[in-house]
Write a protein that holds these residues in place. Structure first.
Motif, PDB file in Angstrom:
ATOM      1  N   SER A 141       2.442   2.411  10.610  1.00 36.41           N
ATOM      2  CA  SER A 141       2.927   2.880   9.307  1.00 36.41           C
ATOM      3  C   SER A 141       3.334   1.710   8.421  1.00 36.41           C
ATOM      4  N   ALA A 142       3.955   0.699   9.016  1.00 33.09           N
ATOM      5  CA  ALA A 142       4.390  -0.467   8.247  1.00 33.09           C
ATOM      6  C   ALA A 142       3.191  -1.234   7.689  1.00 33.09           C
ATOM      7  N   LYS A 143       2.138  -1.401   8.513  1.00 34.70           N
ATOM      8  CA  LYS A 143       0.947  -2.116   8.046  1.00 34.70           C
ATOM      9  C   LYS A 143       0.280  -1.379   6.887  1.00 34.70           C
ATOM     10  N   VAL A 144       0.122  -0.074   7.041  1.00 38.13           N
ATOM     11  CA  VAL A 144      -0.531   0.721   5.997  1.00 38.13           C
ATOM     12  C   VAL A 144       0.308   0.721   4.724  1.00 38.13           C
ATOM     13  N   ALA A 145       1.609   0.892   4.877  1.00 33.54           N
ATOM     14  CA  ALA A 145       2.497   0.931   3.711  1.00 33.54           C
ATOM     15  C   ALA A 145       2.443  -0.374   2.926  1.00 33.54           C
ATOM     16  N   ALA A 146       2.397  -1.505   3.628  1.00 33.03           N
ATOM     17  CA  ALA A 146       2.359  -2.799   2.951  1.00 33.03           C
ATOM     18  C   ALA A 146       1.079  -2.961   2.133  1.00 33.03           C
ATOM     19  N   LEU A 147      -0.048  -2.502   2.687  1.00 30.45           N
ATOM     20  CA  LEU A 147      -1.314  -2.606   1.964  1.00 30.45           C
ATOM     21  C   LEU A 147      -1.359  -1.637   0.783  1.00 30.45           C
ATOM     22  N   GLN A 148      -0.856  -0.418   0.993  1.00 34.67           N
ATOM     23  CA  GLN A 148      -0.916   0.590  -0.071  1.00 34.67           C
ATOM     24  C   GLN A 148       0.067   0.295  -1.199  1.00 34.67           C
ATOM     25  N   ALA A 149       1.174  -0.333  -0.859  1.00 34.68           N
ATOM     26  CA  ALA A 149       2.178  -0.645  -1.885  1.00 34.68           C
ATOM     27  C   ALA A 149       1.609  -1.593  -2.939  1.00 34.68           C
ATOM     28  N   LYS A 150       0.685  -2.446  -2.535  1.00 32.13           N
ATOM     29  CA  LYS A 150       0.062  -3.374  -3.488  1.00 32.13           C
ATOM     30  C   LYS A 150      -0.767  -2.630  -4.530  1.00 32.13           C
ATOM     31  N   LYS A 151      -1.207  -1.419  -4.184  1.00 36.10           N
ATOM     32  CA  LYS A 151      -2.025  -0.637  -5.103  1.00 36.10           C
ATOM     33  C   LYS A 151      -1.183   0.268  -5.999  1.00 36.10           C
ATOM     34  N   THR A 152       0.094   0.392  -5.665  1.00 35.54           N
ATOM     35  CA  THR A 152       0.952   1.304  -6.434  1.00 35.54           C
ATOM     36  C   THR A 152       2.056   0.520  -7.120  1.00 35.54           C
TER      37      THR A 152
END
Length: 575
Positions: A141-152
Motif C-alpha cells: 500500500s505504501a509503494k502504490v500510494a507514493a507513486l499515485q500521490a505524484k499524479k494527484t
C-alpha cells in the motif's frame, strides 16, 4: 515385453502422489524420473514395481527410488514497480491495469501460496490471512500510494488511507458474497453457474459474484497449471463473451507465473528463441501441426493447443496482454538475447522485429515500440537520452519497408518516450520517409505491381489519420501522400490503361471501381481522378445495358450488375 516387470514412476504435485509413467527397467525409470523432476510443479519422484496396492498404502519397502526437491522458505517480499494506475472505486481494482500492478507487487507471495491475484481478492479466508500477516499489505500500500500521490495532490498518507478503504471494502464484499449460496461448478457446470449468476445479479455485481464462485472452485487446487487446465476445460463449453471475460481474468493472472510460461513454451535455446516462441503463441499462431481431432482434457497438449486457439480467436484479451507485457519487460531487461557475440545478438533482434513489426501495425502496440527502442540502445551500446535518440534512428534501416517504419514511429509516438524525448525526432523521421521522396517509387522501392504500391501508401495514410500526430502534421503528411499517389496515377497513365476501349466495358468498369476502393486509395485528389471517369461512364445513356452487352448468359449478366452495384455502394457512390 509381455509378462515382464513394469516399474511405475510416481510424481508429487501439490502434496499428492500420482502415477505419471511406466518403464520396463529400473534404470530406464530412473532416467525418466530425473527428467520429470526438472519440470515445474513436480516436487518429487518415486519409482515402484507395479503393484495392486493403492498409492496411499505404499510401505517404505515398496519404494525403489525417491527424490524430493528441497523446499526453501525464501523471504516473501513486495516487488518494485515503476507505476501504479489510479483507482477511483473499488471496482477499478478488479480491472486489468490494477490487477497487473497487484500481480507484479505480490509476485513472490502469490507464487509461494500458488494463488492468483483474483483469487486473493475474492476469498475471505485468503484476504484474512494476508491482513493478519500485516507487513506485506502495508508495504504494498505504501509503494502504490507514493507513486499515485505524484499524479494527484502529492499527499501520500491520504492516498494510502484510500487504498486501505478499498481493501476494507473488498473484504466486506467478499464476506457478504460468501453468505450467498451460489451453485458449485462441479454440480451445475460452468454454463449453469453463469446462468444462475446472471439470473440473480446484474452489471458489475454479476461479474463479481461469478468470480467469487470460480474462486471457490479453484482455490483448493494449489497447482497453477492445474487451475489453468480446469479453466480451459470450462472454456471449451461456452460461447458467450461474458463467460469468456470471467475465464480470461483468471487465466491472465495465472500467466504472470514464470513456471507456467516455461511449461507452456518448453525448452528454449536462448532468450531470443523464447521471445519468438512467446510472440507466436500470444499472437495465436498455430503450434506444432495443428490441433488434433481427438483433443480432449486428457491429451498431453490440451492446455497448449486450447489456450493457443482461444488467443487466436481473440477470446482472451487480458491473457494476451499479459504475454506481450512479458515480452516487453524481457526486451527492456539486461539479459542478452543470444549466447553468441554482438553480431549474433543483432541477428536475433532482427528476427524478433520481423515478428513484432511485420507491417504497419506493431504487435503489442506502443509499449512494444518503446521496448524495442530500449533494446536497440543496448545493442548499439549507447545509453541515456542521446542513446535512445540514436536507437530510434538506427532502427529504421533495419525495418526497410516504409509501412514498418511508419508503423514503428507512430506507435512510438503513443508512448511516454515518444511523447516526450523523441517527439521532434519522430516528426523529422516521418518527413524524411514520406515527404522528401519525389515519388511513390522512392518510398516503396520493392518491385511490386502498382495496385500493391498504392495499397501500401494508402495503409500508411490511414495509420497517420489514426495517430497521435498534431492535426497540422497529419494534414501535411496526408496531403503529401495524396499528391504522390496522384502523380503516380497520372505519370503512369494507370487510368488510361484500365479504361482501354479494347477491353469489354464490364471489365473496364470493375477495374476502375477497384481503384477507388477504400484500401486502394484514400478519399482525395488521387481517387477523384478515377471517380470522374466512373461518373462519366455512369451518366451515359443505357450504360448498364452496354456494360453487359457482350455477356450472353442472363444469369451471368445479373451477377455482374449485382457485383458492380456492391462495388459502387462500398465506394460511397450511393451516398
Amino acid at each position: 515385453m509381455a509378462g515382464g516387470t513394469v516399474f511405475e514412476i510416481l510424481t508429487l504435485r501439490g502434496g499428492s502422489w500420482s502415477i505419471e509413467a511406466t518403464a520396463t527397467s529400473q534404470q530406464e525409470a530412473q532416467v525418466e524420473a530425473g527428467r520429470m523432476l526438472n519440470r515445474p510443479f513436480i516436487d518429487g519422484v518415486r519409482i515402484i514395481k507395479e503393484s495392486k496396492k493403492s498409492i496411499a498404502q505404499l510401505e517404505p519397502t515398496d519404494i525403489l527410488f525417491e527424490k524430493v526437491k528441497q523446499k526453501t522458505e525464501g523471504k516473501v517480499f513486495v516487488q518494485q514497480i515503476l507505476d501504479a494506475p489510479l483507482c477511483s472505486t473499488t471496482d477499478d481494482l478488479y480491472e486489468w491495469p490494477a490487477r497487473s500492478t497487484i500481480n507484479q507487487l505480490m509476485r513472490t507471495y502469490l507464487d509461494k501460496v500458488n494463488l492468483t491475484a483474483t483469487e486473493l481478492m475474492h476469498s475471505a479466508k485468503e484476504i484474512k490471512r494476508l491482513l493478519d500477516e500485516g507487513t506485506l499489505i502495508n508495504s504494498a500500500s505504501a509503494k502504490v500510494a507514493a507513486l499515485q500521490a505524484k499524479k494527484t495532490d502529492g499527499n501520500t498518507n491520504a492516498r494510502r488511507d484510500e487504498i486501505y478503504d478499498f481493501i476494507r471494502d473488498i473484504n466486506a464484499r467478499v464476506k457478504t458474497a460468501t453468505d450467498r449460496k451460489l451453485p458449485r461448478v462441479r454440480d451445475v457446470g460452468f454454463n449453469g453457474l453463469m446462468q444462475a449468476v446472471n439470473g440473480s445479479f446484474a452489471g458489475p455485481d454479476a461479474g463479481f459474484m461469478a468470480r467469487v464462485a470460480v474462486t471457490a472452485e479453484l482455490i483448493d487446487n494449489r497447482n497453477l497449471f492445474g487451475k489453468l487446465a480446469t479453466l480451459l476445460e470450462w472454456a471449451t463449453e461456452v460461447d458467450d463473451e461474458t463467460s469468456f471475460q470471467v475465464i480470461d481474468v483468471f487465466i491472465s493472472d495465472i500467466l504472470w507465473n514464470t513456471d507456467v510460461l516455461r511449461e507452456l513454451l518448453g525448452s528454449q535455446r536462448d532468450l531470443g528463441s523464447a521471445l519468438v516462441t512467446l510472440i507466436c503463441f500470444a499472437s495465436g499462431e498455430p503450434i506444432d501441426d495443428g490441433i488434433p481431432e481427438d483433443l480432449d482434457p486428457e491429451h498431453p497438449k490440451f492446455i497448449n493447443f486450447t489456450l493457443n486457439r482461444f488467443l487466436a480467436e481473440g477470446r482472451l484479451p487480458d491473457s494476451q496482454a499479459v504475454l506481450f507485457d512479458r515480452v516487453k519487460r524481457q526486451l527492456e531487461g539486461v539479459n542478452p538475447l543470444s549466447r553468441g557475440d554482438r553480431e549474433e545478438e543483432r541477428e536475433v533482434f532482427s528476427g524478433l522485429l520481423s515478428k513484432l513489426i511485420p507491417d504497419i501495425e506493431v504487435v503489442g502496440g506502443p509499449s512494444i515500440a518503446e521496448a524495442v527502442t530500449q533494446r536497440q540502445s543496448m545493442i548499439i551500446n549507447k545509453g541515456g537520452q542521446k542513446g535512445l535518440k540514436e536507437a530510434a534512428a538506427s532502427m529504421l534501416p533495419s525495418l526497410a519497408d516504409p509501412g514498418r517504419k511508419a508503423g514503428y514511429l507512430l506507435a512510438l509516438l503513443e508512448c511516454a518516450l515518444g511523447q516526450d524525448l523523441l517527439r521532434d525526432d519522430i516528426d523529422q523521421h516521418l518527413e524524411k520517409i514520406l515527404v522528401l521522396p519525389p515519388s511513390v517509387n522512392h518510398i516503396v522501392r520493392d518491385k511490386m505491381p502498382p495496385n500493391l504500391k498504392m495499397r501500401k501508401i494508402t495503409s500508411i495514410y490511414y495509420r497517420i489519420e489514426q495517430s497521435s500526430l498534431s492535426d497540422e502534421q497529419k494534414d501535411k503528411l496526408k496531403s503529401r501522400l495524396d499528391d504522390l499517389l496522384t502523380s503516380y496515377i497520372v505519370d503512369g497513365k494507370l487510368l488510361e490503361k484500365l479504361d482501354n476501349p479494347e477491353r469489354p466495358l464490364h471489365i473496364r468498369a470493375r477495374m476502375l471501381v477497384s481503384m477507388v476502393q477504400p484500401e486502394m486509395l484514400p478519399n482525395g485528389r488521387a481517387s477523384s481522378l478515377a471517380r470522374e471517369i466512373i461518373i462519366k461512364h455512369l451518366r451515359r445513356p443505357n450504360f448498364e445495358k452496354e456494360m453487359v452487352a457482350t455477356i450472353s448468359d442472363a444469369a451471368e449478366k445479373a451477377q455482374v450488375l449485382r457485383q458492380f452495384h456492391e462495388q459502387l455502394n462500398r465506394c460511397g457512390f450511393f451516398g
